[in-house]
Design an enzyme around this catalytic site. Structure first.
Site, PDB file in Angstrom:
ATOM      1  CB  SER A 335     -12.497  -3.170  -4.925  1.00  0.00           C
ATOM      2  OG  SER A 335     -11.800  -4.652  -4.427  1.00  0.00           O
ATOM      3  CG  HIS A 340      -4.698  -3.620   6.590  1.00  0.00           C
ATOM      4  ND1 HIS A 340      -4.566  -4.885   7.029  1.00  0.00           N
ATOM      5  CD2 HIS A 340      -5.612  -3.763   5.433  1.00  0.00           C
ATOM      6  CE1 HIS A 340      -5.576  -5.106   7.437  1.00  0.00           C
ATOM      7  NE2 HIS A 340      -6.362  -5.021   6.216  1.00  0.00           N
ATOM      8  CB  CYS A 358      -6.667  -6.579   3.343  1.00  0.00           C
ATOM      9  SG  CYS A 358      -8.010  -5.657   3.065  1.00  0.00           S
ATOM     10  CG  ASN A 360      -4.531  -9.243   7.316  1.00  0.00           C
ATOM     11  OD1 ASN A 360      -5.066  -8.568   6.934  1.00  0.00           O
ATOM     12  ND2 ASN A 360      -5.336  -9.713   8.367  1.00  0.00           N
TER      13      ASN A 360
END
Length: 449
Positions: A335, A340, A358, A360
């Site tokens: 998904s 990152h 996400c 970070n």
């Protein structure tokens, strides 16, 4: 005693790398059944022999009859549409088998003896649409032998299924990576297909197969996962002896699938959404402890033991109100959840969850992790109020070992090593000594907290 097989092997292609497939051109050789008959000379009965003078007359004992050995081969000679899934069976009566040879231009045929040397069976299914010549010799008492030959052809199915493997040839994967198989058609006889799957490993491994239907990429999927994470540095070879296996009534596999890949160093990430930190372990030792910012309330990063799927630098990420090119991105859910670079949230990392789901990282930390990661590296997310979803990524490690075993059609474990694999009763295995989270996934890891 000789049990030989010939000639040739056909191999299928991996979905993500180059597989191997070749077909020998040698045709099956027609042969004639040869029987060696027992011969005996005529003798004299005791009444025809005159005793010598002054000698004691001895009663002659008739010689016991010696049975001639018999050999039966199935499929029978001349069969034109033999069922490949039944394989070959050679049976000797009044004797034992001394030599079985199978000649074909398809995949080589291996087999073994049982029942005191009186029965020989092929190990795997036969190829579809293929000619075979089987020659077998048995010997009985008194050195009497008999040789029989059967030449036949297997059926050409009206329906077939194809199988692909995700792993690429000689590629390197993380310690959590399952073997992932995609089947082009629904498989109803999963037990027959599972028996045809062989795993060879350079280091001893215990694992199991798990059937997933429906799955994201195909009509049916099958996953082999070790009980605990793979030993780092393991070379894994897979062979699917699927040519001639009946996966559903009237539907057969038509190719043999092979692949070889490697397991790299252990790289395990643990991300905690509550403490806003992630730990990165390399080969069992803590290498990094970094601040993170995970999904904000309502976009919470889901709990679970995931695996890295792919990476790119950059990835174009879009969503409600944003479209941004994101550097150093390593994906772990289908998904769209990543570890990152988030240069825009460095001030919140370690203190507050502000992402759209996400994890970070700072630019430097994201680049470091990106350069280490390969597909199959474990990432465990914990501390989140949101539960993970099965099949949103490679989620095989959501399941405990007992849960995983229930997904096997045979309900058996697999013991793999340099000589191949065998199915075993799980209760006969020694208990695992692996500890979470570095050697295996934490229990109940996908549940909301």
């Amino acid at each position: 005693m000789r049990f030989t097989t010939t000639i040739g092997r056909r191999r299928g292609d991996g979905a993500a790398g180059r597989g191997l497939r070749r077909k020998a051109g040698t045709a099956a050789v027609m042969a004639v059944a040869l029987l060696t008959a027992a011969c005996s000379g005529s003798g004299h009965s005791p009444s025809q022999v005159r005793p010598a003078a002054n000698a004691k007359t001895r009663a002659a004992t008739p010689s016991a009859a010696v049975a001639v050995p018999q050999v039966k081969i199935s499929p029978a000679n001349g069969a034109a549409d033999a069922d490949p899934s039944a394989g070959i069976t050679v049976t000797a009566t009044s004797g034992t088998l001394k030599n079985v040879t199978v000649r074909t231009s398809g995949d080589a045929v291996s087999g073994g003896l049982s029942q005191g040397g009186t029965v020989w069976r092929s190990q795997w299914a036969l190829d579809v649409s293929q000619a075979y010549t089987v020659t077998a010799t048995a010997s009985g008492t008194g050195g009497r032998t008999v040789t029989a030959t059967s030449t036949f052809r297997t059926l050409t199915p009206s329906r077939t299924f194809q199988t692909q493997i995700l792993e690429g040839y000689n590629q390197t994967y993380g310690v959590g990576m399952p073997i992932i198989l995609y089947f082009s058609q629904p498989i109803t006889d999963k037990a027959a297909v599972e028996r045809a799957l062989q795993v060879t490993t350079s280091k001893p491994v215990v694992g199991a197969w798990y059937w997933d239907e429906p799955c994201n990429m195909a009509a049916t999927c099958a996953y082999f996962r070790p009980r605990d994470y793979w030993p780092a540095g393991t070379t894994v070879s897979f062979t699917g002896h699927l040519d001639g296996v009946q996966g559903a009534p009237g539907m057969y596999g038509y190719h043999t699938l092979t692949q070889t890949f490697d397991i790299g160093p252990s790289l395990v990430a643990i991300g905690n959404t509550a403490t806003h930190r992630t730990q990165i372990y390399y080969n069992g030792k803590l290498r990094y402890d970094w601040p993170i910012s995970s999904g904000r309330p309502g976009d919470d990063t889901p709990n679970g033991s995931y695996l890295t799927i792919e990476k790119a630098n950059p990835v174009q990420m879009t969503g409600p109100g944003y479209s941004i090119s994101v550097p150093w991105s390593v994906r772990f859910t289908f998904s769209g959840d990543y570890y990152h670079d988030a240069y825009w949230s460095v001030g919140e990392q370690g203190f507050q969850n502000v992402s759209h789901g996400c994890v970070n990282l700072s630019p430097a930390d994201a680049e470091t992790y990106y350069n280490l990661a390969v597909p199959g590296d474990p990432i465990t997310i914990m501390g989140s109020p949101r539960a993970g979803s099965w099949d949103n990524g490679w989620t095989e490690w959501f399941l405990s070992w007992p849960q995983y075993l229930r997904g096997s059609a045979l309900h058996e474990a697999v013991q793999a090593g340099p000589d191949g694999s065998t199915f075993v009763t799980p209760s006969t295995l020694p208990a695992s000594t692996a500890t979470a989270p570095l050697q295996t996934a934490p229990a109940n890891n996908s549940a909301a907290r």
